[in-house]
Design a protein around this motif. Sequence first.
Motif, PDB file in Angstrom:
ATOM      1  N   PHE A 146       5.514  19.610 -15.427  1.00 51.94           N
ATOM      2  CA  PHE A 146       5.082  19.902 -16.794  1.00 51.94           C
ATOM      3  C   PHE A 146       3.827  20.770 -16.797  1.00 51.94           C
ATOM      4  O   PHE A 146       3.710  21.732 -17.566  1.00 51.94           O
ATOM      5  CB  PHE A 146       4.825  18.604 -17.555  1.00 51.94           C
ATOM      6  CG  PHE A 146       6.035  17.708 -17.620  1.00 51.94           C
ATOM      7  CD1 PHE A 146       5.985  16.402 -17.169  1.00 51.94           C
ATOM      8  CD2 PHE A 146       7.239  18.180 -18.135  1.00 51.94           C
ATOM      9  CE1 PHE A 146       7.102  15.583 -17.221  1.00 51.94           C
ATOM     10  CE2 PHE A 146       8.362  17.365 -18.192  1.00 51.94           C
ATOM     11  CZ  PHE A 146       8.290  16.061 -17.728  1.00 51.94           C
ATOM     12  N   LEU A 155       2.704   6.667  -6.902  1.00 49.53           N
ATOM     13  CA  LEU A 155       1.745   7.628  -7.453  1.00 49.53           C
ATOM     14  C   LEU A 155       2.145   9.060  -7.081  1.00 49.53           C
ATOM     15  O   LEU A 155       2.089   9.968  -7.918  1.00 49.53           O
ATOM     16  CB  LEU A 155       0.335   7.310  -6.950  1.00 49.53           C
ATOM     17  CG  LEU A 155      -0.784   8.203  -7.485  1.00 49.53           C
ATOM     18  CD1 LEU A 155      -0.838   8.175  -9.001  1.00 49.53           C
ATOM     19  CD2 LEU A 155      -2.125   7.761  -6.911  1.00 49.53           C
ATOM     20  N   ASP A 202       0.828  -1.195   0.000  1.00 50.69           N
ATOM     21  CA  ASP A 202       0.000   0.000   0.000  1.00 50.69           C
ATOM     22  C   ASP A 202       0.871   1.257   0.000  1.00 50.69           C
ATOM     23  O   ASP A 202       0.646   2.181  -0.785  1.00 50.69           O
ATOM     24  CB  ASP A 202      -0.878  -0.031   1.249  1.00 50.69           C
ATOM     25  CG  ASP A 202      -2.132   0.786   1.078  1.00 50.69           C
ATOM     26  OD1 ASP A 202      -2.518   1.485   2.024  1.00 50.69           O
ATOM     27  OD2 ASP A 202      -2.716   0.737  -0.012  1.00 50.69           O
ATOM     28  N   ILE A 228       4.675  13.797 -21.021  1.00 46.04           N
ATOM     29  CA  ILE A 228       5.434  12.760 -20.323  1.00 46.04           C
ATOM     30  C   ILE A 228       5.264  11.419 -21.016  1.00 46.04           C
ATOM     31  O   ILE A 228       4.206  11.164 -21.618  1.00 46.04           O
ATOM     32  CB  ILE A 228       4.933  12.673 -18.859  1.00 46.04           C
ATOM     33  CG1 ILE A 228       5.948  12.042 -17.938  1.00 46.04           C
ATOM     34  CG2 ILE A 228       3.608  11.944 -18.765  1.00 46.04           C
ATOM     35  CD1 ILE A 228       5.498  12.076 -16.474  1.00 46.04           C
ATOM     36  N   PHE A 242      -2.531  23.618  -7.329  1.00 46.29           N
ATOM     37  CA  PHE A 242      -1.869  23.002  -6.183  1.00 46.29           C
ATOM     38  C   PHE A 242      -0.846  23.967  -5.619  1.00 46.29           C
ATOM     39  O   PHE A 242      -0.523  24.967  -6.228  1.00 46.29           O
ATOM     40  CB  PHE A 242      -1.179  21.687  -6.576  1.00 46.29           C
ATOM     41  CG  PHE A 242      -0.434  21.712  -7.886  1.00 46.29           C
ATOM     42  CD1 PHE A 242       0.782  22.372  -8.016  1.00 46.29           C
ATOM     43  CD2 PHE A 242      -0.964  21.088  -9.001  1.00 46.29           C
ATOM     44  CE1 PHE A 242       1.460  22.417  -9.235  1.00 46.29           C
ATOM     45  CE2 PHE A 242      -0.285  21.108 -10.237  1.00 46.29           C
ATOM     46  CZ  PHE A 242       0.929  21.764 -10.334  1.00 46.29           C
ATOM     47  N   LEU A 287       2.761   1.646  -3.390  1.00 45.40           N
ATOM     48  CA  LEU A 287       1.915   2.150  -4.474  1.00 45.40           C
ATOM     49  C   LEU A 287       1.614   3.629  -4.281  1.00 45.40           C
ATOM     50  O   LEU A 287       1.602   4.403  -5.247  1.00 45.40           O
ATOM     51  CB  LEU A 287       0.614   1.350  -4.542  1.00 45.40           C
ATOM     52  CG  LEU A 287       0.756  -0.108  -4.986  1.00 45.40           C
ATOM     53  CD1 LEU A 287      -0.576  -0.835  -4.860  1.00 45.40           C
ATOM     54  CD2 LEU A 287       1.271  -0.205  -6.408  1.00 45.40           C
ATOM     55  N   ARG A 288       1.374   4.008  -3.026  1.00 45.80           N
ATOM     56  CA  ARG A 288       1.114   5.418  -2.755  1.00 45.80           C
ATOM     57  C   ARG A 288       2.343   6.267  -3.084  1.00 45.80           C
ATOM     58  O   ARG A 288       2.225   7.330  -3.688  1.00 45.80           O
ATOM     59  CB  ARG A 288       0.721   5.598  -1.280  1.00 45.80           C
ATOM     60  CG  ARG A 288       0.245   6.998  -0.935  1.00 45.80           C
ATOM     61  CD  ARG A 288      -1.042   7.319  -1.635  1.00 45.80           C
ATOM     62  NE  ARG A 288      -1.377   8.725  -1.592  1.00 45.80           N
ATOM     63  CZ  ARG A 288      -2.394   9.233  -0.897  1.00 45.80           C
ATOM     64  NH1 ARG A 288      -3.172   8.451  -0.187  1.00 45.80           N
ATOM     65  NH2 ARG A 288      -2.642  10.513  -0.937  1.00 45.80           N
ATOM     66  N   ASP A 335       3.008  12.035  -9.614  1.00 44.32           N
ATOM     67  CA  ASP A 335       2.285  13.301  -9.529  1.00 44.32           C
ATOM     68  C   ASP A 335       3.256  14.483  -9.434  1.00 44.32           C
ATOM     69  O   ASP A 335       3.018  15.537 -10.021  1.00 44.32           O
ATOM     70  CB  ASP A 335       1.358  13.328  -8.299  1.00 44.32           C
ATOM     71  CG  ASP A 335       0.041  12.586  -8.532  1.00 44.32           C
ATOM     72  OD1 ASP A 335      -0.671  12.362  -7.534  1.00 44.32           O
ATOM     73  OD2 ASP A 335      -0.266  12.237  -9.687  1.00 44.32           O
ATOM     74  N   THR A 394       4.902  14.979 -12.865  1.00 46.07           N
ATOM     75  CA  THR A 394       3.897  15.515 -13.799  1.00 46.07           C
ATOM     76  C   THR A 394       3.579  16.968 -13.471  1.00 46.07           C
ATOM     77  O   THR A 394       3.354  17.789 -14.378  1.00 46.07           O
ATOM     78  CB  THR A 394       2.610  14.674 -13.747  1.00 46.07           C
ATOM     79  OG1 THR A 394       2.933  13.306 -13.968  1.00 46.07           O
ATOM     80  CG2 THR A 394       1.609  15.122 -14.804  1.00 46.07           C
TER      81      THR A 394
END
Lengths: 170, 157
Positions: free
Chosen positions: A26, A16, A9, A87, A170, A12-13, A20, A23
């Motif tokens: 960009f 990601l 868990d 990307i 953000f 995977l977090r 993020d 990304t």
Amino acid sequence: MSFSPVDDDRYLRDRLDILDTVTAYFITIDHRVFDRLERVFTADATADFDGKAVGPGLEAIIDFVTGRGKVDYPVDIVNLQLSQHQISNHVVRIDGDEAWAETYATAYLVDRPDSGPRMRTRGLRYQDHLVRTDAGWRVQHRDHICDWMRLDDLESAATSITPLPDPLHF
Amino acid sequence: MSADRHLRDRTEILDTVTAYFVALDHCAFDRLVRVFTPDATADFDGTACDPDRDAIIAHVSGLGTHFTLSHHQMSNHVARIDGDDAYAETYAVASLVGAGQVRTRGLRYQDHLIRTDAGWRIRRREHVCDWMRVDDLASTAPAIGPLPHPTREVLHA
């Protein structure tokens, strides 16, 4: 050196969150909200753009990408009508609170120099060292490499990029 | 929210956005029901499409008749989830083949998705083309066939 996820868990977090963060770089530069590069880099980050050292410090990186910096980069990446950085390949290795990534991207740079409208297409690779901070994963050092650049005739282009929708800020 | 649910939501949102491109390129236009809510609306480069999913499907499948094949490749995908609503921006490059040429387009999609009983679906889409180029083709396939089984089940999720 051995790499082993703490648990599925969390791994995977982390993957990601790292994607993020990369990304977000960009999205930020294409939408020209450069103060938001704080979402991407640590406060003391350093970078190297094809052999040109930038930093340390987020402000130095922002100055470089906006053309306010002292670094003399041979390609004009600042005075653009619009840009898209797209990307693709993204590989990551995590070891505790550090991560190392290589991310490919294609940059499409639309501008209007004296010679007339043009688009430059660039094949890029970003090699990042990231660290886990209280605010999330951030890039502490980035090597930016341009492997190839092409000049294209443009059929058409928007005059500028549409804004990022409010919920995505953000 | 547990990390597990967040990861599941992000994955399902990405799957929905990706299903659009895959359905389009494979000419599985009827499967666009897997992508949009029945009351979905969309703008294409500032021009509003007629409302609802049937009109959107008719619009995009009509565009498809101008080309022998389309090839959409996604890239940047950012999403923010707030309960049962989500907002995403997704970049893509579209390559549209026909009459000995390929049109290459740099696209961005800004979506509002909602969580439904069937999964995440797009309720509102803004499609923007930032740049377009036309090149002569060196070669092309005659068409893109259907997704092979069992992969094609992803369009029935």
